[in-house]
Design an enzyme around this catalytic site. Structure first.
Site: not given
Ligand code: NAD
Length: 475
Positions: A247, A281
Site C-alpha cells: 500500500e 495516501c
Molecule cells: P520514508 O520513505 O522515509 O518512510 C516511509 C515509511 O517506510 C516509514 O514508516 C519508514 O519507517 C518505513 N521505512 C523506511 N525504510 C524502510 C526499510 N528499509 N524497511 C522497512 N520500512 C522502512 O518516508 P517518510 O518521510 O516517513 O514519509 C514520507 C512519504 O512516505 C510520504 O510522502 C508518502 O509518500 C509516504 N507515506 C505513505 C504512507 C501511506 O499510507 N501509503 C504513509 C506514510 C508515508
C-alpha cells in the site's frame, strides 16, 4: 492528562524493554518518551514465537478466532479516550480525529474477524469418482510494516487480515508513533490471543526488514509507506519468493465536472483534506475543475480554506494539528515555494508557523502549472493544487498522467460522466460525489506505482491465504 506510556515490544506474549530513540511530540518538538530498538536476538525470538503462535492459531476454529478478535476490539473501544490521547500526543492530529481513527480500526478488525468464518473454498464439477476441492489456507507468518500517519488503523488493517485468516504476525510499527500499535497489541494480549500470534517490534527499519523478510519463517510481507521503500521491500521479498501486499503513495485527483455544485464540492473537499492534515495516501490533492465553474469553486475553496484553524491537537477547536515530523514541514514549504515561483497563485496558507512544533497551515494553490514539483511529488500534507480544465477528456488525461494510481474522486450529476470516470481513471479506489474511498467491506489498494495486493473486503482477506487444490479420485 499529559502522560505518555512507556513503549515496549511484545514478543511471545511478554513486554520487552530495550534502549532506543526518543518519541517526539510534533506539537512541541519535544521528546515525550523512548521507543525501544530490536536487536537481532529480539527478532529471532519474535520469529520463533510467531512460528509457534502460528501452529496454535491456525488450528483455532474460525469462530473462536473471531471471538478473541472481537474481545480485543471491545477492549480497544473501552480504552478509546486513553488511546486517542496518546495518538494525538505522538502524531499531532486533533483528538476527535484520533478517536475516529481508532473506531475505524475497530471496524476493520471486526469485519475481518467475522468474515473469516466465511473463508469458503469450493468444489469443482468433475468426472464421476473425481472430486476437485479448493480450500483457503493461512499463508503463514506475516511480516508487517506500518507508517506514522495512522498509528492504530494502519496496524489494524494488517493485524485484522492476518489473524482472521489464521496467520501469525510480526508487526514493525512506526518508531515515530509507536503507542497506537502498542495499545492494539495490549488489547489482543488481554483478549487471550495465544502468545506469539501477534508480536510487535520497533527499531531500525532497514535492519528489521532485511532480517525478517529474508528469514524462512516469514511467508508474506505487507508494507504501507512510500513507493521508494515499497519497491525496495518488494524486490527483497521477490528475491526470496515471498508474496507482498504493498500500500504505497498516491497523489489523488479530484475531477469536478461542469454539472457539479462548485460550493458543495469546495466544502466537501476542505472537510476531506482536514483528515490527518492531508497526511493520507488517499488525500485529495490535484483538483481538476471545469472552466465553467472554476472561478466559483476557487472562490469558495479559498474562503473555506482560509478559515481552517491550525492548532494543537489537544485543543478542542483545532481543525488540523501540526504535521507529524520536521521532514513534512520542510517538504511542504519547498513544494509550495516551487509552485509559486513557477506561477501558481496562493489562495491561503503557504508558510510554516514560527515557534515550536511542526505547524503548516491549510494551503491552497490555484493555476498550478503542470511542471510544478507538487504536481508530481506526493505533498503528504495540507496542500491542495487547483488546475482549470476544459473537458472531461483533459481532466482524465491529467489525472492519469502520474505513475501513482491509488484513490481518485469526482463530482458530477451526469451518469455518462460517472461511467466514463469509472471506466477510465487509473486508480484502485474511486469515490463519486463524496470522499470515502474505502470501507471495511470493500478492497483498498492501488495500481501502478501505488502498489498491489488489497486490504479490506474479501479480496483483502484472501491476500493472507493461499488456495490449495485437492484432487481426489474415489472410485
Ligand atoms: P520514508 O520513505 O522515509 O518512510 C516511509 C515509511 O517506510 C516509514 O514508516 C519508514 O519507517 C518505513 N521505512 C523506511 N525504510 C524502510 C526499510 N528499509 N524497511 C522497512 N520500512 C522502512 O518516508 P517518510 O518521510 O516517513 O514519509 C514520507 C512519504 O512516505 C510520504 O510522502 C508518502 O509518500 C509516504 N507515506 C505513505 C504512507 C501511506 O499510507 N501509503 C504513509 C506514510 C508515508
Amino acid at each position: 492528562m499529559n502522560s505518555y506510556p512507556p513503549i515496549r515490544m511484545l514478543i511471545d506474549g511478554a513486554w520487552i524493554e530495550a534502549p532506543g530513540q526518543p518519541v517526539i511530540n510534533p506539537a512541541s518538538g519535544l521528546a515525550i518518551g523512548t521507543v525501544p530498538h530490536a536487536q537481532a536476538h529480539h527478532l529471532d525470538a519474535a520469529l520463533a514465537a510467531a512460528a509457534k503462535g502460528f501452529a496454535t492459531w491456525r488450528r483455532t476454529a474460525p469462530a473462536e478466532r473471531a471471538r478473541v478478535m472481537l474481545r480485543a476490539v471491545a477492549l480497544v473501544r473501552e480504552r478509546v479516550e486513553e488511546i486517542a490521547h496518546d495518538i494525538t500526543l505522538e502524531q499531532g492530529k486533533p483528538l476527535a480525529q484520533s478517536r475516529a481513527e481508532i473506531l475505524r480500526g475497530c471496524d476493520l478488525i471486526e469485519w475481518d474477524a467475522t468474515e473469516a468464518r466465511r473463508l469458503y473454498g469450493r468444489i469443482v464439477p468433475a468426472e464421476p469418482g473425481m472430486r476437485h476441492t479448493v480450500i483457503r489456507e493461512p499463508v503463514g507468518v506475516v511480516a508487517a510494516f506500518t507508517p506514522w500517519n495512522f498509528p492504530l488503523s494502519s496496524p489494524a488493517r494488517k493485524v485484522g487480515g492476518a489473524l482472521a485468516a489464521g496467520c501469525a504476525i510480526i508487526l514493525k510499527a512506526s518508531e515515530e508513533t509507536p503507542a497506537g500499535a502498542m495499545h492494539l497489541a495490549q488489547a489482543f494480549l488481554d483478549a487471550g490471543l495465544p502468545p506469539g500470534a501477534f508480536n510487535l517490534v520497533f527499531g531500525d527499519p532497514a535492519f528489521i526488514s532485511q532480517h525478517l523478510i529474508t528469514h524462512p519463517v516469514i511467508r508474506l510481507v505487507t508494507f504501507t509507506g512510500s513507493t521508494a521503500v515499497g519497491k525496495h521491500l518488494a524486490a527483497l521479498a521477490g528475491a526470496h519468493m515471498k508474496p507482498v501486499i504493498m500500500e504505497l503513495g498516491g497523489h489523488a485527483p479530484v475531477i469536478i465536472c461542469e454539472d457539479a455544485d462548485p460550493r458543495a464540492a469546495a466544502l466537501a473537499s476542505v472537510k476531506a483534506k482536514l483528515n490527518n492534515a492531508g497526511q493520507v495516501c488517499v488525500a485529495p490533492t490535484r483538483f481538476f475543475v471545469h472552466a465553467a465553474i472554476h472561478d466559483e469553486f476557487v472562490a469558495a475553496f479559498g474562503e473555506l480554506g482560509a478559515n481552517v484553524k491550525l492548532g494543537d491537537g489537544m485543543a478542542a477547536d483545532s481543525d488540523i494539528g501540526p504535521v507529524a515530523n520536521a521532514r513534512r514541514l520542510h517538504s511542504l514549504k519547498q513544494l509550495t515555494d516551487d509552485a509559486v515561483s513557477k506561477g501558481a497563485r496562493l489562495l491561503c496558507g503557504g508558510a510554516p508557523r514560527d515557534g515550536h512544533g511542526f505547524y503548516f497551515p491549510f494551503t491552497i494553490l490555484a493555476d498550478v502549472p503542470a511542471h510544478a514539483l507538487a504536481m508530481h511529488e506526493e505533498p503528504f500534507g495540507p496542500l491542495c493544487l487547483v488546475t482549470r480544465v476544459h473537458s472531461l477528456d483533459e481532466a482524465i488525461a491529467q489525472a492519469n498522467s502520474l505513475p501513482f494510481g491509488l484513490a481518485g474522486y469526482a463530482f458530477t450529476e451526469s451518469a455518462r460522466n460517472a461511467r466514463r470516470l469509472g471506466d477510465e481513471l487509473e486508480v484502485g479506489n474511486l469515490a463519486i460525489n463524496h470522499f470515502v474511498s474505502a470501507v471495511s467491506e470493500t478492497p483498498f489498494g492501488g495500481v501502478k506505482d501505488s502498489g498491489y495486493g488489497r486490504e479490506g473486503g474479501t479480496e483483502g482477506l484472501e491476500c493472507y491465504t493461499h488456495a490449495k487444490s485437492i484432487s481426489h479420485l474415489t472410485a
